[in-house]
Enzyme design. Sequence first.
Site, PDB file in Angstrom:
ATOM      1  N   ALA A 119      29.179 -31.186 -51.153  1.00  0.00           N
ATOM      2  CA  ALA A 119      29.362 -32.580 -51.567  1.00  0.00           C
ATOM      3  C   ALA A 119      30.663 -33.197 -51.068  1.00  0.00           C
ATOM      4  O   ALA A 119      30.664 -34.327 -50.559  1.00  0.00           O
ATOM      5  CB  ALA A 119      29.271 -32.669 -53.085  1.00  0.00           C
ATOM      6  N   LYS A 146      28.181 -25.082 -63.376  1.00  0.00           N
ATOM      7  CA  LYS A 146      27.336 -23.963 -63.795  1.00  0.00           C
ATOM      8  C   LYS A 146      26.849 -23.152 -62.601  1.00  0.00           C
ATOM      9  O   LYS A 146      26.597 -23.684 -61.523  1.00  0.00           O
ATOM     10  CB  LYS A 146      26.122 -24.483 -64.587  1.00  0.00           C
ATOM     11  N   LYS A 172      18.483 -19.490 -51.929  1.00  0.00           N
ATOM     12  CA  LYS A 172      19.734 -19.213 -51.222  1.00  0.00           C
ATOM     13  C   LYS A 172      20.849 -18.880 -52.202  1.00  0.00           C
ATOM     14  O   LYS A 172      21.784 -18.148 -51.874  1.00  0.00           O
ATOM     15  CB  LYS A 172      20.113 -20.393 -50.334  1.00  0.00           C
ATOM     16  N   LYS A 197      18.477 -29.011 -56.165  1.00  0.00           N
ATOM     17  CA  LYS A 197      18.315 -27.696 -55.542  1.00  0.00           C
ATOM     18  C   LYS A 197      17.998 -26.665 -56.615  1.00  0.00           C
ATOM     19  O   LYS A 197      18.878 -26.160 -57.297  1.00  0.00           O
ATOM     20  CB  LYS A 197      19.583 -27.312 -54.777  1.00  0.00           C
ATOM     21  N   ARG A 218      29.992 -21.914 -55.184  1.00  0.00           N
ATOM     22  CA  ARG A 218      30.336 -21.312 -56.475  1.00  0.00           C
ATOM     23  C   ARG A 218      29.644 -19.971 -56.725  1.00  0.00           C
ATOM     24  O   ARG A 218      30.214 -19.099 -57.375  1.00  0.00           O
ATOM     25  CB  ARG A 218      29.995 -22.302 -57.595  1.00  0.00           C
ATOM     26  N   ASN A 219      28.426 -19.809 -56.229  1.00  0.00           N
ATOM     27  CA  ASN A 219      27.702 -18.570 -56.502  1.00  0.00           C
ATOM     28  C   ASN A 219      28.355 -17.384 -55.796  1.00  0.00           C
ATOM     29  O   ASN A 219      28.546 -16.327 -56.381  1.00  0.00           O
ATOM     30  CB  ASN A 219      26.233 -18.720 -56.087  1.00  0.00           C
ATOM     31  N   GLN A 246      24.067 -21.289 -60.556  1.00  0.00           N
ATOM     32  CA  GLN A 246      22.614 -21.381 -60.410  1.00  0.00           C
ATOM     33  C   GLN A 246      22.013 -20.047 -60.006  1.00  0.00           C
ATOM     34  O   GLN A 246      20.863 -19.747 -60.310  1.00  0.00           O
ATOM     35  CB  GLN A 246      22.252 -22.432 -59.348  1.00  0.00           C
TER      36      GLN A 246
END
Length: 266
Positions: free
Chosen positions: A54, A212, A106, A17, A170-171, A214
């Site tokens: 996931a 991390k 996104k 992604k 996470r973002n 993105q």
Amino acid sequence: MLRNAVHPSCRGVSLIKGLDFDKSRNRPTLISEGISKEMWQEFRCGVLMGANVANEVASGQMCESTLASRFGPPLDERTRQIFDSESFKVSHIEDIAGAEACGALKNVIALGAGFVDGLGLGGNTKAALLRVGLKEMAQFCRAFFEGIQDDTFMQSAGMADLITTCYGGRNRKCAEAFAKRRLEAEKRGNNETADLESLWNDIEASLLNGQKLQGTLAAKEAFTALNAIGKIDKFPLIKTIHEISFEGREVSSICDGIRTVSFSHL
């Protein structure tokens, strides 16, 4: 090398992604196309994208995904069947560029969702952000890629993945922490805008346990690409997210990026 170990009839499906970025031209490029070039000239690579957190997939919870490929009949359907199961429902489209770009964009919109959450704003505001975000994602895809289809943005790779990412992930989580840190600093009269990169890095290290972000890189690259073609002002939400993230604009201004005239189509 891998290309020397696979049969010439093989085809590929990327689950990455994101997008690559051609710095010499300031343009986004498709990772699937990069894979094809690294394999051989006629190697065909599709993508599998969607609202696929996931751990939920691994636990067998029902979800959907979108296979975007142009392998032709009957290979498109055979490939879809490889991934499709009772709990992992896969649909097929041909718009590889649209599906793949959605997987990167996104994450940019999810930063905005985190800012909304950090401000303590409610579901109405976030719904407005998602609507405008989806519009800008579609407009971005058309600005840089050919063959974009409206239906792509109604697929799991489009709308569904955007919703999941903007309510979890996470973002959004890191952007909420970023917003709260900025707001706390403003109350103390401190200026944390001098080194926002360090602030993002600190939040990433403290919250993601080695994973991390993105969205921050994608926001930089989207802003650079749009600025290079003179269209950044047509993307007020992406522009506002970038300015809050890296230019010290007040977090509360996220609503200015949402207050935008509706586009005539996706």
